[in-house]
Structure formats: C-alpha cells, structure tokens
Design a protein around this motif. Structure first.
Motif, short mmCIF file in Angstrom:
data_model
loop_
_atom_site.label_atom_id
_atom_site.label_comp_id
_atom_site.label_asym_id
_atom_site.label_seq_id
_atom_site.Cartn_x
_atom_site.Cartn_y
_atom_site.Cartn_z
N SER A 121 0.85 -1.20 0.00
CA SER A 121 0.00 0.00 0.00
C SER A 121 0.89 1.25 0.00
CB SER A 121 -0.89 0.01 1.23
OG SER A 121 -0.10 0.09 2.41
N ILE A 122 0.28 2.41 -0.18
CA ILE A 122 1.04 3.66 -0.13
C ILE A 122 1.75 3.80 1.22
CG2 ILE A 122 0.85 6.17 -0.12
CD1 ILE A 122 -1.43 5.90 -2.17
N GLU A 123 1.00 3.53 2.30
CA GLU A 123 1.58 3.65 3.64
C GLU A 123 2.72 2.66 3.84
OE1 GLU A 123 0.35 3.15 8.36
OE2 GLU A 123 -1.17 2.89 6.80
N ASN A 124 2.50 1.39 3.48
CA ASN A 124 3.53 0.38 3.66
C ASN A 124 4.75 0.65 2.79
OD1 ASN A 124 2.15 -1.06 5.59
ND2 ASN A 124 1.40 -2.64 4.19
N SER A 125 4.54 1.16 1.59
CA SER A 125 5.65 1.47 0.70
C SER A 125 6.53 2.56 1.29
CB SER A 125 5.13 1.89 -0.67
OG SER A 125 4.44 0.82 -1.30
N ASP A 126 5.89 3.58 1.88
CA ASP A 126 6.64 4.63 2.56
C ASP A 126 7.46 4.05 3.72
OD1 ASP A 126 5.52 6.60 0.92
OD2 ASP A 126 5.35 8.00 2.61
N ARG A 127 6.84 3.17 4.48
CA ARG A 127 7.53 2.58 5.64
C ARG A 127 8.68 1.67 5.20
NH1 ARG A 127 3.42 0.29 10.08
NH2 ARG A 127 5.34 0.36 11.30
N ILE A 128 8.51 0.97 4.10
CA ILE A 128 9.58 0.13 3.57
C ILE A 128 10.80 0.97 3.22
CG2 ILE A 128 10.29 -1.15 1.48
CD1 ILE A 128 7.55 -2.56 1.63
N ILE A 129 10.57 2.07 2.54
CA ILE A 129 11.67 2.94 2.16
C ILE A 129 12.37 3.51 3.39
CG2 ILE A 129 12.30 5.09 0.99
CD1 ILE A 129 11.55 2.76 -0.90
N ARG A 130 11.58 3.94 4.38
CA ARG A 130 12.16 4.55 5.58
C ARG A 130 12.77 3.53 6.54
NH1 ARG A 130 8.27 6.47 8.42
NH2 ARG A 130 6.44 6.20 7.11
N SER A 131 12.50 2.25 6.30
CA SER A 131 13.00 1.20 7.20
C SER A 131 14.47 0.88 6.99
CB SER A 131 12.18 -0.09 6.99
OG SER A 131 12.50 -0.69 5.74
N GLY A 132 15.04 1.31 5.87
CA GLY A 132 16.43 0.98 5.57
C GLY A 132 16.60 -0.37 4.90
N LEU A 133 15.51 -0.93 4.40
CA LEU A 133 15.61 -2.19 3.66
C LEU A 133 16.54 -2.02 2.46
CD1 LEU A 133 14.20 -5.04 3.77
CD2 LEU A 133 12.70 -4.21 1.97
N SER A 134 17.36 -3.03 2.20
CA SER A 134 18.33 -2.94 1.10
C SER A 134 17.74 -3.38 -0.23
CB SER A 134 19.56 -3.81 1.41
OG SER A 134 20.08 -3.52 2.68
N ARG A 135 16.98 -4.48 -0.20
CA ARG A 135 16.45 -5.03 -1.45
C ARG A 135 15.06 -5.60 -1.22
NH1 ARG A 135 18.03 -10.06 -4.64
NH2 ARG A 135 19.37 -10.52 -2.86
N LEU A 136 14.17 -5.30 -2.15
CA LEU A 136 12.79 -5.82 -2.10
C LEU A 136 12.58 -6.68 -3.34
CD1 LEU A 136 9.96 -5.67 -0.68
CD2 LEU A 136 9.42 -3.84 -2.32
N ILE A 137 12.33 -7.95 -3.13
CA ILE A 137 12.06 -8.89 -4.23
C ILE A 137 10.56 -9.11 -4.32
CG2 ILE A 137 12.49 -11.20 -5.15
CD1 ILE A 137 15.00 -11.28 -3.33
N VAL A 138 10.00 -8.87 -5.49
CA VAL A 138 8.56 -9.03 -5.68
C VAL A 138 8.31 -10.11 -6.73
CG1 VAL A 138 6.40 -7.90 -6.31
CG2 VAL A 138 8.17 -6.60 -5.10
N SER A 139 7.57 -11.15 -6.35
CA SER A 139 7.25 -12.24 -7.28
C SER A 139 6.12 -11.82 -8.20
CB SER A 139 6.84 -13.50 -6.49
OG SER A 139 7.91 -13.94 -5.67
N LEU A 140 6.36 -11.93 -9.50
CA LEU A 140 5.35 -11.54 -10.47
C LEU A 140 5.52 -12.43 -11.70
CD1 LEU A 140 4.57 -7.79 -11.35
CD2 LEU A 140 3.87 -9.75 -12.72
N ASP A 141 4.65 -13.44 -11.82
CA ASP A 141 4.86 -14.52 -12.78
C ASP A 141 3.89 -14.50 -13.96
OD1 ASP A 141 6.84 -15.54 -10.98
OD2 ASP A 141 5.20 -16.31 -9.76
N GLY A 142 3.50 -13.30 -14.39
CA GLY A 142 2.63 -13.17 -15.54
C GLY A 142 2.27 -11.72 -15.75
#
Length: 325
Positions: A121-142
């Motif tokens: 979500s918009i809120e979670n995406s903001d929190r992910i960026i501010r969390s200091g996460l290095s890499r986000l892998i998103v599974s998308l198979d189509g």
C-alpha cells in the motif's frame, strides 16, 4: 570499536577457510559463524501457489509467527558477523503484524525481503523505504491476470502492479537506494511473456530475475516445464525427471547460509522447506552451540561424503550449471 569493525572480515576469512579445508579433507571443520541467515517471520501465506510447500498445503509442520524476542536473540548473537539477513523463508513475511519491527531491529549491512506484492500500500511502501531495507524482491509470474493466476493462485495482478508503483514513488520521494527486483518464475504458461515482463520491470525501475521453477509434485513436470532448456532444472533419466545437478559432495550453504524457522528451529538451508533436518532449537540453546554442535557436524559430514543420498539435496540448485535459478 576497531575490534568490532573487524568482526565481519575476520569471520569471513575463518568461515571461508574452514569450508575450503572441509571440502578438501572431507572432514567437517567449522570456524567462524555464518555470513548470512534467513529468518522465517511466518510460514503462513495469502496465496495458494501449487508448487510451493506453504501455499499448496503440503507443509506438515505447524504454522505460526516468529516472536520478536526470538528474532532479537538471533540478531544479538549474530549481527557482528552477518553481512546480510533474508527476512523470509516460507510464507509471506508481510503478513506478520510486527513486520516493520523485525526490519527495524535487523542491524546488518544488507537486509532483504521477498514478497508476493499484495501488501504494498502507499503507507507500507513509505515505511519500507524509511526502514532501511536494502532489497525488495517481488514475485510476479505473468503480465495478465489469467497467466499470473495460473501459478499465483488467489493473487491479484493489478494489486501487485499498483503496489510496485507505490514503492517506486516512495523511493523517488525519499531519494532511496532501495533495490527493487522482480522475480519471474518461467514456466510453460508464461514463457511467452518474457518480453512483456522486461518492459514492466523497466517501467517500475526494477531489475528482473528470470528464474527456473522448482517442482515439488512428480506428476506436474509435464504441465509446468517451459520449452527453453535454460529455464529447466530437470531432465529425464530412466523415465523420471531428476534435477540436472551432479550434486558434488560439498555445499557452501552448510557453512554460510542457515535458516531459522518461525518457531526457532535451525535448519541447514532454504531447501529444507518442511524442517525435516532440524539441527537445534534456539529456544533452548544458543546459535553457536547449535552451529558447532555434534548434530550439525554429522550432517556436514554426510554432505561431504554422500550428498546425493540426502533427500533434501535432490532438488537443490547448489552446484547446478547452465540453468537460471
């Protein structure tokens, strides 16, 4: 401070040397702690992917959520040595109610999350960026709903793509160095969409990993295997599909990359989906006691002298050549 800053490189040398020595002598030697670790925040998932132990319902071990205290115990002991932490194993990590607390309490150079992308979500995406996460892998198979849901059963492609856009916008907003990676499991249903997934990855400013698919049901090889051999982990031998790996009697994962399940069990690597090879329990012992203990030593010995005899290893990609994985 100087001694603390040297912990990782000294440990890297010790671990690397002990792995090399063990591979040559065929006797397990362990010096140093792991360089990376995977922690399973939960083995629950919102999807029902047919070749996934968790999503398909074939997992027989108990379901649950890791306690933050257990995670903190692991981080306190191992953070001085670790270069990276994967905050996932089986299941969808963002289902954990304390997901962002785990990310925040992870004090290592690289921290990575792999998700099916339904909670960006918009809120979670903001929190992910501010969390200091290095890499986000998103599974998308189509790249259309029909193809996507052939594997990501119960998934919503539009939701995932919207989530990717949210992360991209948040990354730009905060001038973040977060790396976004799309993971595309190539199979017979979606291989024709590889050009389209390349376009989508470029549009959301993500790297793309085209990956061969692990197949856990023997009756499903014919249905899922793509035509391109570089995306086939398996070959036919004597009428049965087997992995193309020659399974040499060594495996760096046993020296560098253990896994901790949600309930504190330490297992050798990410191919032990059902935790059949438990080396110890962090609820009763320290990680070092387990890592250097007799059970782990005996298992390393079995890898060094007959890896092809261990059931877990028969679907392993460590040592596999000429295939995307």
């Amino acid at each position: 401070m100087m001694i603390k800053s040297l912990s990782r490189p000294v440990n890297l040398f010790a671990s690397g040397y002990s792995y090399f020595k063990s591979s040559v002598t065929r006797n397990p030697d362990i010096k140093g702690m792991p360089l990376s670790i995977s922690t399973e925040l939960t083995n629950n998932c919102n999807l029902h992917c047919p070749q996934c132990s968790s999503g398909s319902g074939q997992m027989t071990r108990a379901r649950g959520f890791m306690e933050i205290g257990l995670f903190n115990k692991v981080m306190t002991e191992l953070s001085p040595y670790l270069y990276s932490v994967n905050l996932y194993f089986q299941g969808e990590p963002m289902l954990h109610p304390l997901f962002f607390t785990f990310v925040g309490n992870c004090k290592v150079p690289q921290k990575v999350v792999s998700t099916n992308g339904h909670f960006l979500s918009i809120e979670n995406s903001d929190r992910i960026i501010r969390s200091g996460l290095s890499r986000l892998i998103v599974s998308l198979d189509g790249t259309d709903q029909e193809t996507y849901s052939a594997y990501r059963m119960n998934g919503n492609l539009e939701n995932v793509i919207e989530g990717l856009k949210n992360v991209t916008k948040a990354k730009k907003k905060y001038s973040s160095s977060l790396k976004i990676e799309l993971q595309f499991l190539v199979n017979s249903f979606n291989e024709h969409q590889i050009p389209h997934i390349r376009e989508l990855a470029a549009k959301v400013q993500a790297s793309l990993r085209l990956k061969s698919m692990q197949i856990i049901n023997n009756s499903d090889f014919g249905s899922w295997l793509p035509s391109e051999r570089i995306f086939r982990r398996y070959k036919i031998k004597e009428g049965s599909y087997i992995i193309k790996n020659s399974l040499p009697d060594r495996c760096a994962r046993l020296w560098f990359n253990p896994v901790v399940t949600w309930d504190g069990k330490v297992v050798p690597c990410c191919f032990d989906k059902n935790a059949e090879y438990v080396m110890g329990d962090l609820k009763t012992d320290s990680f070092r006691e387990i890592w250097e203990g007799p059970k782990y030593r005996m298992f390393r010995k079995s890898i060094l002298t007959g890896r092809n005899m261990i059931n877990m290893c028969r679907n392993c990609t460590s040592g596999l050549r000429g295939v995307k994985y």
